[in-house]
Scaffold this motif. Structure first.
Motif, PDB file in Angstrom:
ATOM      1  N   ALA A  27      17.005  65.838 -30.442  1.00  0.00           N
ATOM      2  CA  ALA A  27      15.572  65.525 -30.399  1.00  0.00           C
ATOM      3  C   ALA A  27      15.279  64.300 -29.520  1.00  0.00           C
ATOM      4  O   ALA A  27      14.121  63.918 -29.379  1.00  0.00           O
ATOM      5  CB  ALA A  27      15.047  65.284 -31.806  1.00  0.00           C
ATOM      6  N   ILE A  46      12.285  60.397 -26.310  1.00  0.00           N
ATOM      7  CA  ILE A  46      11.425  60.389 -27.481  1.00  0.00           C
ATOM      8  C   ILE A  46      11.613  59.133 -28.349  1.00  0.00           C
ATOM      9  O   ILE A  46      12.734  58.808 -28.743  1.00  0.00           O
ATOM     10  CB  ILE A  46      11.667  61.649 -28.339  1.00  0.00           C
ATOM     11  N   SER A  54      13.980  58.601 -31.553  1.00  0.00           N
ATOM     12  CA  SER A  54      15.133  59.514 -31.462  1.00  0.00           C
ATOM     13  C   SER A  54      16.067  59.159 -30.318  1.00  0.00           C
ATOM     14  O   SER A  54      17.278  59.221 -30.458  1.00  0.00           O
ATOM     15  CB  SER A  54      14.656  60.957 -31.283  1.00  0.00           C
ATOM     16  N   SER A  55      15.510  58.813 -29.169  1.00  0.00           N
ATOM     17  CA  SER A  55      16.323  58.443 -28.016  1.00  0.00           C
ATOM     18  C   SER A  55      16.904  57.047 -28.243  1.00  0.00           C
ATOM     19  O   SER A  55      16.267  56.196 -28.862  1.00  0.00           O
ATOM     20  CB  SER A  55      15.457  58.468 -26.745  1.00  0.00           C
ATOM     21  N   ASN A  66       6.944  57.260 -26.183  1.00  0.00           N
ATOM     22  CA  ASN A  66       8.009  57.829 -25.354  1.00  0.00           C
ATOM     23  C   ASN A  66       8.030  57.202 -23.960  1.00  0.00           C
ATOM     24  O   ASN A  66       6.993  56.824 -23.432  1.00  0.00           O
ATOM     25  CB  ASN A  66       7.784  59.332 -25.163  1.00  0.00           C
ATOM     26  N   GLU A 121       6.445  51.641 -24.518  1.00  0.00           N
ATOM     27  CA  GLU A 121       6.937  52.656 -23.610  1.00  0.00           C
ATOM     28  C   GLU A 121       5.896  52.982 -22.535  1.00  0.00           C
ATOM     29  O   GLU A 121       4.740  52.602 -22.640  1.00  0.00           O
ATOM     30  CB  GLU A 121       7.347  53.887 -24.406  1.00  0.00           C
ATOM     31  N   SER A 176       9.131  69.222 -20.813  1.00  0.00           N
ATOM     32  CA  SER A 176       7.914  70.006 -21.064  1.00  0.00           C
ATOM     33  C   SER A 176       7.050  70.116 -19.818  1.00  0.00           C
ATOM     34  O   SER A 176       7.265  69.441 -18.847  1.00  0.00           O
ATOM     35  CB  SER A 176       7.104  69.373 -22.194  1.00  0.00           C
ATOM     36  N   THR A 217      13.276  65.511 -24.300  1.00  0.00           N
ATOM     37  CA  THR A 217      12.616  66.806 -24.198  1.00  0.00           C
ATOM     38  C   THR A 217      12.139  67.037 -22.770  1.00  0.00           C
ATOM     39  O   THR A 217      11.915  66.091 -22.017  1.00  0.00           O
ATOM     40  CB  THR A 217      11.407  66.943 -25.154  1.00  0.00           C
ATOM     41  N   THR A 247       8.333  58.477 -20.314  1.00  0.00           N
ATOM     42  CA  THR A 247       8.190  59.770 -19.658  1.00  0.00           C
ATOM     43  C   THR A 247       8.449  59.641 -18.167  1.00  0.00           C
ATOM     44  O   THR A 247       8.131  58.634 -17.553  1.00  0.00           O
ATOM     45  CB  THR A 247       6.798  60.402 -19.893  1.00  0.00           C
ATOM     46  N   SER A 301      10.797  63.561 -21.363  1.00  0.00           N
ATOM     47  CA  SER A 301      10.448  62.483 -22.298  1.00  0.00           C
ATOM     48  C   SER A 301      11.679  62.013 -23.051  1.00  0.00           C
ATOM     49  O   SER A 301      12.449  62.824 -23.575  1.00  0.00           O
ATOM     50  CB  SER A 301       9.403  62.973 -23.303  1.00  0.00           C
TER      51      SER A 301
END
Length: 136
Positions: free
Chosen positions: A131, A101, A104-105, A65, A38, A136, A134, A67, A99
C-alpha cells in the motif's frame, strides 16, 4: 544518457522539499523527497528520449502523499513491495500519477523512471509495503 557515478559528489542528488516542476536539465538526477508536509512534483513533457530520474523517499509521508505527475503521456510499468516482491501496483496504460502514500510509504521507498519520448516507464520501484506506492 545516464549520468556516471559521481564519486561521492552530491551534484546528481537534489533534495525536494516543496512543489516542483522538473525540466529536461534534470535528467539523470536522484530526487530525495523530504518534507514535513507532502507535495507534488511535475515531470517535464516526455518528449526527451532517454530522460530519466529516480525518486527516493527520505522523510516518510504522514498526513498526505508525495506525488509524481506526468503532464502528458502516461506512466507505464509496475512497482514491487514487501519481502516477497509482491506487485504493489501496475499501470493500466492511462495512468499519470505515482503516489508515495502517507502513513504507508517509508524512507527508502523509490521509483526510477525513463522516457521513450512519448511516455514514462517505471524501470525500478520498490516499497516496503504493497500500500506504500500507487499508480493512478
Amino acid at each position: 544518457m545516464a549520468r556516471p557515478y559521481l564519486g561521492g559528489s552530491s551534484a546528481g542528488i537534489k533534495e525536494l522539499t516543496a512543489v516542483s516542476t522538473l525540466s529536461s536539465a534534470d535528467s539523470g538526477k536522484v530526487f530525495m523527497l523530504n518534507s514535513a508536509t507532502e507535495f507534488a512534483t511535475t515531470l517535464p513533457a516526455p518528449s526527451n528520449t532517454g530522460w530519466e530520474a529516480t525518486f527516493i523517499v527520505k522523510a516518510a509521508p504522514s498526513g498526505a502523499n508525495y506525488t509524481i505527475v506526468a503532464p502528458s503521456g502516461a506512466i507505464l510499468g509496475s512497482v514491487s513491495a514487501g519481502a516477497a516482491d509482491d506487485v504493489a501496483d501496475t499501470s493500466d496504460g492511462s495512468d499519470t500519477t505515482i503516489s508515495f502514500i502517507g502513513g504507508s510509504s517509508v524512507a527508502g521507498d523509490y521509483v526510477k523512471l525513463v522516457s521513450d519520448g512519448t511516455n514514462f516507464y517505471i524501470v525500478g520501484g520498490l516499497g516496503k509495503v504493497a500500500a506504500g506506492i500507487t499508480i493512478s
